[in-house]
Enzyme design. Structure first.
Site, PDB file in Angstrom:
ATOM      1  N   GLY A 251       0.816  -1.205   0.000  1.00 65.11           N
ATOM      2  CA  GLY A 251       0.000   0.000   0.000  1.00 65.11           C
ATOM      3  C   GLY A 251       0.845   1.248   0.000  1.00 65.11           C
ATOM      4  N   SER A 252       0.340   2.289   0.625  1.00 63.02           N
ATOM      5  CA  SER A 252       1.012   3.582   0.613  1.00 63.02           C
ATOM      6  C   SER A 252       2.221   3.589   1.542  1.00 63.02           C
ATOM      7  CB  SER A 252       0.043   4.681   1.052  1.00 63.02           C
ATOM      8  OG  SER A 252      -0.282   4.534   2.432  1.00 63.02           O
ATOM      9  N   GLY A 256       2.719   1.934   5.242  1.00 67.22           N
ATOM     10  CA  GLY A 256       3.855   1.051   5.486  1.00 67.22           C
ATOM     11  C   GLY A 256       4.763   1.533   6.593  1.00 67.22           C
ATOM     12  N   GLU A 273       5.817  -3.557   0.728  1.00 68.29           N
ATOM     13  CA  GLU A 273       5.840  -3.265  -0.703  1.00 68.29           C
ATOM     14  C   GLU A 273       4.954  -2.039  -0.873  1.00 68.29           C
ATOM     15  OE1 GLU A 273       5.572  -2.390  -4.118  1.00 68.29           O
ATOM     16  OE2 GLU A 273       3.793  -3.653  -4.069  1.00 68.29           O
ATOM     17  N   CYS A 307       1.401   0.279  -8.489  1.00 65.36           N
ATOM     18  CA  CYS A 307       2.615   0.776  -7.839  1.00 65.36           C
ATOM     19  C   CYS A 307       3.771   0.839  -8.828  1.00 65.36           C
ATOM     20  CB  CYS A 307       2.972  -0.081  -6.621  1.00 65.36           C
ATOM     21  SG  CYS A 307       3.010  -1.839  -6.954  1.00 65.36           S
TER      22      CYS A 307
END
Length: 520
Positions: A251-252, A256, A273, A307
């Site tokens: 995610g963002s 994270g 990630e 991403c």
């Protein structure tokens, strides 16, 4: 076969029963060996036309506790199953996914807004990782290590880790779960999945498929547990939970950073990630037709919500003007609209907040001195009624501007020039994120320089292909604010296991290492 209708309601009506979902009754959002959930009801609307897809009963803290306890109990039994037999269960999961590929792919389109080829491609990723994990189940290799002590043997082995928490994002609502869960399963772990609240129905469908496979094999299906809920409740509980030795979060960067800090405080592991700010360098020797195709898919595929989406292109000044003009011409031809319709290449953004973020980024570009070269508008009218459609944008900008340094999760492509390759690589690397990168060139020296230690600083570096569309055979992830985690292929499986160094003394004496003498 799934329906070929472009109506959201017709497609949902056709595929929901096959996937164990209901449009009328509230779907259970918690699976802990049995289905439940007693929290608030989440209403999921399709970004395609705004229609209600279904309702999901979310998890309470008590539901979460039940789910993690069930997953832990399932792990204690699953870890005793020989790895090849675990692989057989994962193989059957892949077979079950093959049988429902069309329906599950269409559900991805309904819920995330992906065009059908991308929805089906994501399900194919799930199938592929199941195949990969099945083979891996017979290759969880350790090492034999030479001992300095006579009559001793040293070796390294890998043991199951425990319950793996999986936090996934909306843009790959099923693939990321499979990358983690297929590997974790063959490694002897159980999983507890917190999907994005923006894509709850795909998560329920996946777990229902996995449940059937487990029950058919006499396996506790809680090895694939599910808790649907928001980050402040479920996500925080998972991050703090000492019964979860590994949290894999996609995610963002903001999310994270929080997960990483909390998990580290309890000395757990985190596999992060996170965001990308991916660039493509286009050199004078490049095959420009190929480069344009790579940029087009990278920048507008999934409506710029990957991403690995291409956010920046760094084009040599000698070709920049003509190349950008040809790229704008290609943008003008993009079929935008209902992702269920054949031929559509750009579907909707996921929600109104994403549209607002894109518009804010374009305003910031102009304020910081840039120029919108093409697109950026919000689309209205009968064709786009109820949906969240935009025209992908191209903007001239400078790499150091704050708006460029920040990842906007939408189809905004920043254009900048360069004179020397060292300058281009410095710009490519000159952002906080480090996920994917690419160069288009037919000059061997340029390609090799891009791949050296002074070249791209990203986890993924491509030559003559774009930034998006990684294969499952390679480890996926990036550096810097992308988080440093690796999922999917190569030796990413080691993250899901604990390493154990073993020394066996088969002699009749007890020599110490380093020649130490201690007593008689």
């Amino acid at each position: 076969m799934a329906t070929k209708s472009t109506s959201v309601s017709a497609v949902a009506k056709a595929i929901f029963p096959k996937l164990g979902l209901s449009q009328v009754a509230t779907n259970h959002g918690v699976f802990a060996g049995a289905w439940g959930g007693s929290g608030a009801v989440l209403q999921k609307h399709s970004p395609i036309d705004g229609s209600l897809l279904g309702r999901v009963r979310q998890a309470t803290p008590e539901d979460y506790e039940m789910a993690v306890a069930a997953a832990h109990r399932a792990f204690l039994a699953w870890r005793e199953v020989p790895a090849p037999k675990r692989g057989e269960v994962v193989r059957q999961l892949g077979t079950a996914l093959r049988e429902l590929k069309a329906e599950l792919g269409q559900l991805v389109s309904l819920e995330a807004g992906k065009i059908l080829p991308e929805g089906g491609g994501e399900v194919q990723e799930m199938i592929d990782i199941c195949d990969f994990a099945t083979g891996l189940s017979r290759q969880l290799h350790g090492l034999t290590i030479a001992s300095e002590r006579p009559g001793h043997r040293m070796m390294e082995q890998w043991q199951p880790l425990g319950v793996v928490g999986i936090i996934s994002a909306f843009n790959f609502p099923v693939a990321v779960w499979s990358w983690n869960s297929a590997l974790a399963a063959v490694c002897g772990d159980a999983t507890l999945w917190k999907p994005s609240e923006k894509t709850p129905l795909t998560a329920i469908a996946c777990i229902r498929i996995a449940e059937k496979v487990c029950r058919a094999n006499g396996v506790d299906p809680a090895i694939f547990s599910l808790v649907i809920g928001d980050g402040p409740s479920v996500g925080e509980l998972m991050s703090h939970d000492r019964r979860i030795p590994l949290v894999s979060a996609t995610g963002s960067t903001r999310m994270g950073r929080r997960v990483g800090e909390v998990v580290a405080q309890r000395f757990g592991r985190s596999l992060l990630e996170l965001g990308g700010n991916n660039a493509i360098i286009v050199t004078p020797s490049a095959d420009l037709k190929m480069a344009k195709r790579g940029i087009l898919f990278g920048a507008v595929g999934t409506a710029g919500q990957r991403c690995t989406s291409t956010r920046r292109i760094i084009v040599h000044e000698s070709i920049k003007k003509d190349f950008v003009a040809s790229l704008i011409a290609a943008y003008r031809q993009l079929p935008i609209g209902n992702p269920l319709a054949e031929g559509t290449l750009v579907g909707p953004l996921i929600d109104a907040a994403a549209v607002t973020a894109m518009q804010g980024a374009l305003v910031a570009v102009k304020k910081q001195g840039g120029k919108i070269l093409f697109g950026g508008g919000v689309l209205a009218g009968r064709k786009f009624s109820g949906g969240l459609y935009v025209t992908p944008a191209i903007a001239e900008a400078k790499n150091e501007w704050p708006v460029v340094q920040h990842e906007t999760f939408a189809p905004v492509l920043y254009v900048m020039g360069y004179e020397k390759l060292d300058e281009a690589i410095a710009r490519q690397n000159g952002v906080p994120q480090g996920l994917s990168s690419a160069i288009f060139t037919t000059d061997l020296r340029e390609a090799e320089q891009f791949l050296t230690a002074r070249g791209s600083d990203c986890g993924i570096a491509n030559v003559n292909i774009g930034t998006s569309g990684a294969e499952i055979g390679g480890a996926f992830g990036g550096e810097k604010e992308t988080g440093g985690g690796r999922e999917s292929g190569s030796d990413a499986w080691k993250t899901y296991m604990r390493r154990q160094t073993v020394t066996i003394n088969y002699s009749d004496s007890l020599p110490l290492a380093q020649g130490i003498k201690f007593g008689d």
